[in-house]
Write an enzyme that holds these catalytic residues in place. Structure first.
Site, PDB file in Angstrom:
ATOM      1  N   ASP A  43      39.490  40.571 -53.939  1.00  0.00           N
ATOM      2  CA  ASP A  43      39.678  41.988 -54.293  1.00  0.00           C
ATOM      3  C   ASP A  43      40.199  42.735 -53.057  1.00  0.00           C
ATOM      4  OD1 ASP A  43      39.758  44.305 -55.743  1.00  0.00           O
ATOM      5  OD2 ASP A  43      37.595  44.609 -55.830  1.00  0.00           O
ATOM      6  N   HIS A 100      35.269  40.761 -60.459  1.00  0.00           N
ATOM      7  CA  HIS A 100      34.314  41.033 -59.371  1.00  0.00           C
ATOM      8  C   HIS A 100      32.868  41.263 -59.830  1.00  0.00           C
ATOM      9  CE1 HIS A 100      35.672  44.955 -60.716  1.00  0.00           C
ATOM     10  NE2 HIS A 100      36.745  44.957 -59.944  1.00  0.00           N
ATOM     11  N   HIS A 155      42.815  50.024 -47.058  1.00  0.00           N
ATOM     12  CA  HIS A 155      42.820  51.480 -46.878  1.00  0.00           C
ATOM     13  C   HIS A 155      42.979  51.757 -45.394  1.00  0.00           C
ATOM     14  CE1 HIS A 155      41.752  52.499 -50.982  1.00  0.00           C
ATOM     15  NE2 HIS A 155      40.719  51.686 -50.939  1.00  0.00           N
ATOM     16  N   HIS A 171      37.980  45.380 -65.328  1.00  0.00           N
ATOM     17  CA  HIS A 171      37.160  46.051 -64.319  1.00  0.00           C
ATOM     18  C   HIS A 171      35.964  46.651 -65.049  1.00  0.00           C
ATOM     19  CE1 HIS A 171      36.787  48.529 -60.499  1.00  0.00           C
ATOM     20  NE2 HIS A 171      35.928  49.117 -61.318  1.00  0.00           N
ATOM     21  N   ARG A 187      49.281  47.339 -52.930  1.00  0.00           N
ATOM     22  CA  ARG A 187      49.610  48.774 -52.796  1.00  0.00           C
ATOM     23  C   ARG A 187      51.097  49.093 -52.887  1.00  0.00           C
ATOM     24  NH1 ARG A 187      44.454  49.786 -53.879  1.00  0.00           N
ATOM     25  NH2 ARG A 187      43.030  49.704 -52.100  1.00  0.00           N
TER      26      ARG A 187
END
Length: 423
Positions: free
Chosen positions: A305, A232, A309, A179, A65
């Site tokens: 992954d 993923h 948050h 992705h 992030r």
């Protein structure tokens, strides 16, 4: 010698090592293996025949992030979580603010990572600003130090642009990681489409979103003989597509995360957004397929992954962003689910969590052998503990494994001969 690790079971399938031994460390490298007596002023770690050592773990798919969303995580706190989990290296996805699409932003990550004591390698974007409109300058980004590109968090929607990216990276030695979710098929879905989404009365994500893009990326890679890495993997459909492609000689590799071989979408019945991630938890058939694919080599590596948050972000079940943290639980869950059930030995876990991720990214291998760089993950495979989110090193506490009792825990993380974490 600077450090002596005594009486540890050292496992490294690269060298055929699997025995209780001592490991001497000097100048950042392994100086000797065998029965070794400490010298004066040598720091000694005694495994007492209980601790195990693997080549330092590497997670090729994390989100730190930083820059732009550092209230959730930053490079320093993310690396602290990685070290606690036994990782001596990670690769950070570029969906930051701004996205990592210039040499200057790559340098920002490398410069900040110097303080962490482990390897933190940034991805760069496939497309400028992750807008899916124009390819980045891969040559300049490679000079800045990247080894892979991704628009992770979303697919490259334009198939021809993705084909061009694969073609260009095939020429310069980079790899594209994809992705695989078609956003138009997802169309606002927030969990797996099925019985659970019906019970909850929320919009589901059809599994075709993942299977379709997985098949597309493989077809595009085949067209130009390029490598592609599928992020993923969560569905039995994608597993079957990848397995068939590998049999046909397509240069495809892939990854999955511990939650996909541990849980199903039944967890969502709690209406807790900490169990929401993208792609979502699927069905028992999918979970079994993921586990089988790990064991038979279809899936090449385990990643986390790691997607932090804040509690505020995750407060509303239906509106919360997708993503879960995982660096501090990954090894423990893998030991609990695969090793202690007798499905995988430590050599297999070393391949999935240390050797293969570095190989896919073209990084220098880490080995437990004399003269090699000393990167070690030293853990107690039998230590039982409970995942308490408040005790995690990550800034964010959105763990999908919260409250679980796991068996196996990292005790020491050693990177370039330095103890960067001890329990």
């Amino acid at each position: 010698m600077e450090l002596l690790i005594k009486n540890v079971r050292a496992c490294d399938p690269q060298t055929g090592l699997d025995r209780i031994t001592d490991i001497a460390v000097e100048g950042g490298k392994i100086s000797a293996l065998g029965s070794i007596e400490p010298e004066e002023n040598t720091r000694v770690i005694d495994g007492k025949g209980k601790l195990c050592a693997l080549p330092g773990l590497f997670d090729m798919h994390v989100h730190f992030r930083d820059p732009g969303f550092t209230y959730k995580e930053d490079i320093i706190t993310g690396a602290n979580a990685a070290k606690a989990g036994g990782f001596t290296g990670v690769a950070c996805m570029p969906n930051t603010k701004p996205p990592i699409d210039t040499p200057e932003l790559v340098k920002y990550v490398f410069d900040k990572a110097e303080k962490t004591g482990i390897d933190v390698i940034p991805y760069a974007c496939v497309t400028r600003g992750m807008k899916g409109e124009e390819l980045c300058d891969y040559e300049e980004l490679k000079k800045a130090g990247i080894v892979a590109i991704s628009d992770d968090g979303r697919p490259v929607e334009n198939a021809e642009l993705m084909r061009q990216a694969l073609e260009k990276t095939n020429e310069n030695g980079l790899i594209v990681t994809s992705h695989c979710e078609d956003l138009k098929i997802i169309n606002g879905g927030i969990i797996n489409k099925g019985e659970v989404s019906k019970k909850l009365g929320v919009k589901g994500m059809d599994r075709a979103s993942e299977d379709y893009i997985t098949a597309r990326e493989i077809a595009l890679a085949m067209s130009c003989g390029a490598r592609v890495h599928i992020c993923h993997v969560s569905t039995y459909g994608s597993v079957n597509i990848i397995r068939a492609a590998k049999r046909d000689g397509v240069k495809v590799t892939c990854e999955t995360a511990p939650h996909y071989f541990t849980y199903t979408d039944e967890k969502l019945l709690k209406r807790d957004a900490d169990y929401r991630m993208s792609p979502p938890l699927r069905t028992e058939k999918d979970r079994q397929a993921i586990e089988e694919a790990l064991l038979d080599g279809t899936i090449d590596c385990i990643i986390t992954d790691h997607a932090p948050h804040s509690a505020e972000d995750k407060a509303d079940f239906e509106k919360a962003p997708n993503g879960v943290v995982g660096l501090e639980t990954s090894l423990a869950v893998t030991l609990t689910q695969l090793y202690h059930t007798g499905k995988a030995d430590l050599n297999k876990i070393a391949e999935l969590m240390s050797i293969n991720p570095r190989k896919i990214l073209g990084l220098e291998p880490v080995k437990i052998a004399e003269g090699e760089r000393c990167d070690l993950t030293i853990f107690d495979p039998d230590l039982e503990w409970e995942v308490i989110p408040e005790e995690l090193n990550s800034k964010s506490k959105n763990s999908v494994f919260k409250g679980e009792k796991l068996r196996g825990k990292n005790i020491y993380t050693i990177c370039r001969g330095k103890v960067v974490f001890s329990l």
